[in-house]
Write a protein that holds these residues in place. Structure first.
Motif, PDB file in Angstrom:
ATOM      1  N   LEU A  27       0.880  -1.175   0.000  1.00  0.00           N
ATOM      2  CA  LEU A  27       0.000   0.000   0.000  1.00  0.00           C
ATOM      3  C   LEU A  27       0.912   1.219   0.000  1.00  0.00           C
ATOM      4  O   LEU A  27       1.576   1.509   0.994  1.00  0.00           O
ATOM      5  N   VAL A  28       0.961   1.908  -1.146  1.00  0.00           N
ATOM      6  CA  VAL A  28       1.896   3.012  -1.300  1.00  0.00           C
ATOM      7  C   VAL A  28       1.144   4.270  -1.691  1.00  0.00           C
ATOM      8  O   VAL A  28      -0.022   4.230  -2.074  1.00  0.00           O
ATOM      9  N   GLY A  29       1.859   5.385  -1.591  1.00  0.00           N
ATOM     10  CA  GLY A  29       1.264   6.663  -1.933  1.00  0.00           C
ATOM     11  C   GLY A  29       1.974   7.777  -1.208  1.00  0.00           C
ATOM     12  O   GLY A  29       2.769   7.534  -0.298  1.00  0.00           O
ATOM     13  N   PRO A  30       1.713   9.016  -1.584  1.00  0.00           N
ATOM     14  CA  PRO A  30       2.398  10.148  -0.954  1.00  0.00           C
ATOM     15  C   PRO A  30       1.978  10.320   0.495  1.00  0.00           C
ATOM     16  O   PRO A  30       0.954   9.789   0.942  1.00  0.00           O
ATOM     17  N   ASN A  31       2.776  11.084   1.234  1.00  0.00           N
ATOM     18  CA  ASN A  31       2.399  11.417   2.611  1.00  0.00           C
ATOM     19  C   ASN A  31       1.037  12.112   2.613  1.00  0.00           C
ATOM     20  O   ASN A  31       0.751  12.959   1.762  1.00  0.00           O
ATOM     21  N   GLY A  32       0.190  11.728   3.587  1.00  0.00           N
ATOM     22  CA  GLY A  32      -1.134  12.320   3.675  1.00  0.00           C
ATOM     23  C   GLY A  32      -2.183  11.668   2.807  1.00  0.00           C
ATOM     24  O   GLY A  32      -3.332  12.120   2.776  1.00  0.00           O
ATOM     25  N   ALA A  33      -1.825  10.567   2.135  1.00  0.00           N
ATOM     26  CA  ALA A  33      -2.782   9.904   1.256  1.00  0.00           C
ATOM     27  C   ALA A  33      -3.839   9.118   2.024  1.00  0.00           C
ATOM     28  O   ALA A  33      -4.886   8.773   1.469  1.00  0.00           O
ATOM     29  N   GLY A  34      -3.567   8.790   3.290  1.00  0.00           N
ATOM     30  CA  GLY A  34      -4.529   8.037   4.095  1.00  0.00           C
ATOM     31  C   GLY A  34      -4.130   6.606   4.377  1.00  0.00           C
ATOM     32  O   GLY A  34      -4.939   5.826   4.880  1.00  0.00           O
ATOM     33  N   LYS A  35      -2.878   6.246   4.097  1.00  0.00           N
ATOM     34  CA  LYS A  35      -2.454   4.852   4.240  1.00  0.00           C
ATOM     35  C   LYS A  35      -2.557   4.368   5.691  1.00  0.00           C
ATOM     36  O   LYS A  35      -3.139   3.309   5.964  1.00  0.00           O
ATOM     37  N   THR A  36      -1.982   5.119   6.618  1.00  0.00           N
ATOM     38  CA  THR A  36      -2.055   4.708   8.023  1.00  0.00           C
ATOM     39  C   THR A  36      -3.483   4.765   8.540  1.00  0.00           C
ATOM     40  O   THR A  36      -3.866   3.951   9.400  1.00  0.00           O
ATOM     41  N   THR A  37      -4.281   5.666   8.012  1.00  0.00           N
ATOM     42  CA  THR A  37      -5.693   5.709   8.410  1.00  0.00           C
ATOM     43  C   THR A  37      -6.398   4.406   8.031  1.00  0.00           C
ATOM     44  O   THR A  37      -7.235   3.893   8.793  1.00  0.00           O
ATOM     45  N   VAL A  38      -6.068   3.852   6.873  1.00  0.00           N
ATOM     46  CA  VAL A  38      -6.623   2.544   6.496  1.00  0.00           C
ATOM     47  C   VAL A  38      -6.279   1.513   7.564  1.00  0.00           C
ATOM     48  O   VAL A  38      -7.153   0.771   8.035  1.00  0.00           O
ATOM     49  N   LEU A  79      -0.470  -6.157   9.383  1.00  0.00           N
ATOM     50  CA  LEU A  79      -0.358  -4.821   8.811  1.00  0.00           C
ATOM     51  C   LEU A  79       0.963  -4.212   9.271  1.00  0.00           C
ATOM     52  O   LEU A  79       1.162  -4.014  10.470  1.00  0.00           O
ATOM     53  N   LEU A  80       1.846  -3.926   8.340  1.00  0.00           N
ATOM     54  CA  LEU A  80       3.167  -3.400   8.653  1.00  0.00           C
ATOM     55  C   LEU A  80       3.260  -1.963   8.164  1.00  0.00           C
ATOM     56  O   LEU A  80       3.217  -1.704   6.956  1.00  0.00           O
ATOM     57  N   ASP A  81       3.419  -1.028   9.104  1.00  0.00           N
ATOM     58  CA  ASP A  81       3.424   0.394   8.777  1.00  0.00           C
ATOM     59  C   ASP A  81       4.861   0.910   8.742  1.00  0.00           C
ATOM     60  O   ASP A  81       5.479   1.150   9.782  1.00  0.00           O
ATOM     61  N   GLU A  82       5.402   1.050   7.535  1.00  0.00           N
ATOM     62  CA  GLU A  82       6.764   1.544   7.297  1.00  0.00           C
ATOM     63  C   GLU A  82       7.795   0.797   8.132  1.00  0.00           C
ATOM     64  O   GLU A  82       8.586   1.409   8.862  1.00  0.00           O
ATOM     65  N   PRO A  83       7.845  -0.523   8.028  1.00  0.00           N
ATOM     66  CA  PRO A  83       8.772  -1.291   8.866  1.00  0.00           C
ATOM     67  C   PRO A  83      10.242  -1.022   8.552  1.00  0.00           C
ATOM     68  O   PRO A  83      11.099  -1.198   9.417  1.00  0.00           O
ATOM     69  N   ALA A  84      10.553  -0.610   7.322  1.00  0.00           N
ATOM     70  CA  ALA A  84      11.948  -0.408   6.939  1.00  0.00           C
ATOM     71  C   ALA A  84      12.418   1.032   7.102  1.00  0.00           C
ATOM     72  O   ALA A  84      13.600   1.319   6.888  1.00  0.00           O
ATOM     73  N   ILE A 102       1.758  -4.068   3.522  1.00  0.00           N
ATOM     74  CA  ILE A 102       2.905  -3.289   3.946  1.00  0.00           C
ATOM     75  C   ILE A 102       2.840  -1.885   3.366  1.00  0.00           C
ATOM     76  O   ILE A 102       2.684  -1.710   2.158  1.00  0.00           O
ATOM     77  N   ILE A 103       2.889  -0.895   4.255  1.00  0.00           N
ATOM     78  CA  ILE A 103       3.046   0.501   3.851  1.00  0.00           C
ATOM     79  C   ILE A 103       4.540   0.789   3.862  1.00  0.00           C
ATOM     80  O   ILE A 103       5.212   0.564   4.864  1.00  0.00           O
ATOM     81  N   GLU A 104       5.049   1.285   2.747  1.00  0.00           N
ATOM     82  CA  GLU A 104       6.487   1.528   2.684  1.00  0.00           C
ATOM     83  C   GLU A 104       6.796   2.512   1.568  1.00  0.00           C
ATOM     84  O   GLU A 104       6.228   2.424   0.477  1.00  0.00           O
ATOM     85  N   HIS A 105       7.687   3.458   1.848  1.00  0.00           N
ATOM     86  CA  HIS A 105       8.111   4.411   0.827  1.00  0.00           C
ATOM     87  C   HIS A 105       9.278   3.889  -0.005  1.00  0.00           C
ATOM     88  O   HIS A 105       9.615   4.484  -1.032  1.00  0.00           O
ATOM     89  N   ASP A 106       9.894   2.807   0.433  1.00  0.00           N
ATOM     90  CA  ASP A 106      10.972   2.189  -0.330  1.00  0.00           C
ATOM     91  C   ASP A 106      10.347   1.346  -1.438  1.00  0.00           C
ATOM     92  O   ASP A 106       9.985   0.184  -1.241  1.00  0.00           O
ATOM     93  N   LEU A 107      10.214   1.942  -2.624  1.00  0.00           N
ATOM     94  CA  LEU A 107       9.518   1.268  -3.717  1.00  0.00           C
ATOM     95  C   LEU A 107      10.275   0.050  -4.218  1.00  0.00           C
ATOM     96  O   LEU A 107       9.660  -0.914  -4.687  1.00  0.00           O
ATOM     97  N   ALA A 108      11.603   0.073  -4.132  1.00  0.00           N
ATOM     98  CA  ALA A 108      12.368  -1.104  -4.537  1.00  0.00           C
ATOM     99  C   ALA A 108      12.045  -2.281  -3.623  1.00  0.00           C
ATOM    100  O   ALA A 108      11.894  -3.419  -4.087  1.00  0.00           O
ATOM    101  N   LEU A 109      11.907  -2.018  -2.324  1.00  0.00           N
ATOM    102  CA  LEU A 109      11.592  -3.084  -1.369  1.00  0.00           C
ATOM    103  C   LEU A 109      10.197  -3.638  -1.603  1.00  0.00           C
ATOM    104  O   LEU A 109      10.008  -4.858  -1.682  1.00  0.00           O
ATOM    105  N   VAL A 110       9.188  -2.766  -1.701  1.00  0.00           N
ATOM    106  CA  VAL A 110       7.828  -3.282  -1.879  1.00  0.00           C
ATOM    107  C   VAL A 110       7.675  -3.963  -3.232  1.00  0.00           C
ATOM    108  O   VAL A 110       6.917  -4.934  -3.354  1.00  0.00           O
ATOM    109  N   SER A 111       8.396  -3.492  -4.242  1.00  0.00           N
ATOM    110  CA  SER A 111       8.321  -4.151  -5.550  1.00  0.00           C
ATOM    111  C   SER A 111       8.917  -5.550  -5.487  1.00  0.00           C
ATOM    112  O   SER A 111       8.448  -6.470  -6.159  1.00  0.00           O
ATOM    113  N   ARG A 112       9.949  -5.727  -4.645  1.00  0.00           N
ATOM    114  CA  ARG A 112      10.552  -7.054  -4.486  1.00  0.00           C
ATOM    115  C   ARG A 112       9.665  -7.984  -3.674  1.00  0.00           C
ATOM    116  O   ARG A 112       9.542  -9.176  -3.986  1.00  0.00           O
ATOM    117  N   LEU A 113       9.017  -7.448  -2.652  1.00  0.00           N
ATOM    118  CA  LEU A 113       8.221  -8.277  -1.748  1.00  0.00           C
ATOM    119  C   LEU A 113       6.818  -8.566  -2.259  1.00  0.00           C
ATOM    120  O   LEU A 113       6.268  -9.636  -2.002  1.00  0.00           O
TER     121      LEU A 113
END
Length: 266
Positions: free
Chosen positions: A43-54, A181-186, A214-225
């Motif tokens: 689950l990705v998106g810019p800051n303030g998109a609502g990810k943690t609210t989900v 639900l993992l909120d920015e674990p990396a 998984i919410i994560e701003h590291d797109l390389a990591l989420v793309s791998r996982l």
């Protein structure tokens, strides 16, 4: 929502339907629809998109203004956080929520009660934690899997950030949940620390047929996982598919990736 919206499938562990959340007239989530099967979903998106609210709605810390959240076939709307945890939802937080004054293994054991979270009375709960031998052995086994069993008797809140984050992941897993639900674990971790967390997590998820979001701003990591990515923007899902499909969509690049897209592309 139109009639073309697909119904929940038997494979869906988590189903969000027309999920809406407002804070003081500010619409944080607007009719979010999402199906989460077993395996990893990003689950990705810019800051303030609502990810943690989900995550907060799914785990019961925020009340939805509309829509539904279902774990399997059961709604989670109106269910208390501890009851949601006992139904099979584990989670972590952007900043680890460990209980000060007790050990790593005791913090992990708190996950068995379904009451580990950002609650004002969490410190008091520690006094009634489970002390049974099976619970402790289960905690130690998880710490062994994550390579930090040597810290079992250390005070959890005094450990480095990377170790605290792994402790919180172990706590989210100890009760054998269906959904994690993992909120920015990396966030804030180096490559070695990320791998120390991710490698056992992938094995445990596969061994137990877990659904992991998984919410994560590291797109390389989420793309791998994650074989599936959902992009949240301005409170709604604007793209859903494989990482290659999603990250190639112009609306995703415009809304989120921008100039940084080239840096994470193949």
């Amino acid at each position: 929502m139109t009639d073309s919206t697909p119904a929940a499938t038997p494979e869906s562990v988590l189903t969000l339907r027309e999920l809406a959340v407002s804070f003081g007239g500010n619409h944080v989530l607007r009719s979010v629809d999402l199906e989460v099967p077993t395996g990893f979903t990003g689950l990705v998106g810019p800051n303030g998109a609502g990810k943690t609210t989900v995550f907060n709605v799914v785990s019961g810390y925020v009340r939805a203004a509309g829509g539904d959240v279902r774990l399997g076939g059961e709604t989670l709307i109106g269910v208390a956080p501890d009851a949601i945890a006992r139904r099979g939802v584990g989670r972590t937080f952007q900043t680890p929520k460990l209980v000060a004054g007790i050990s790593v293994v005791e913090n992990v054991m708190l996950g068995l009660d379904g009451r580990a979270g950002p609650l004002a009375h969490l410190r008091a709960i520690a006094g009634s934690r489970r002390d049974s031998r099976p619970a402790r052995e289960r905690s130690l086994d998880l710490l062994e899997r994550f390579g930090i069993v040597e810290y079992a008797n250390e005070e959890a809140s005094a450990l480095p950030l990377a170790t605290q984050k792994i402790v919180e992941v172990a706590r989210a897993l100890i009760a054998s949940p269906r959904l994690v639900l993992l909120d920015e674990p990396a966030a804030g971790l180096g490559a070695e620390d990320v791998e120390a967390m991710v490698a056992p997590l992938v094995e445990l998820a596969a061994d137990n047929d877990l659904a992991v979001v998984i919410i994560e701003h590291d797109l390389a990591l989420v793309s791998r996982l994650c074989p599936r990515l959902a992009v949240l923007h301005q409170g709604g899902v604007i793209a859903l598919g494989t990482p290659a499909e999603v990250l190639a969509q112009p609306e995703v690049v415009d809304a989120y990736l921008g100039a940084g897209f080239a840096a994470v592309g193949p």
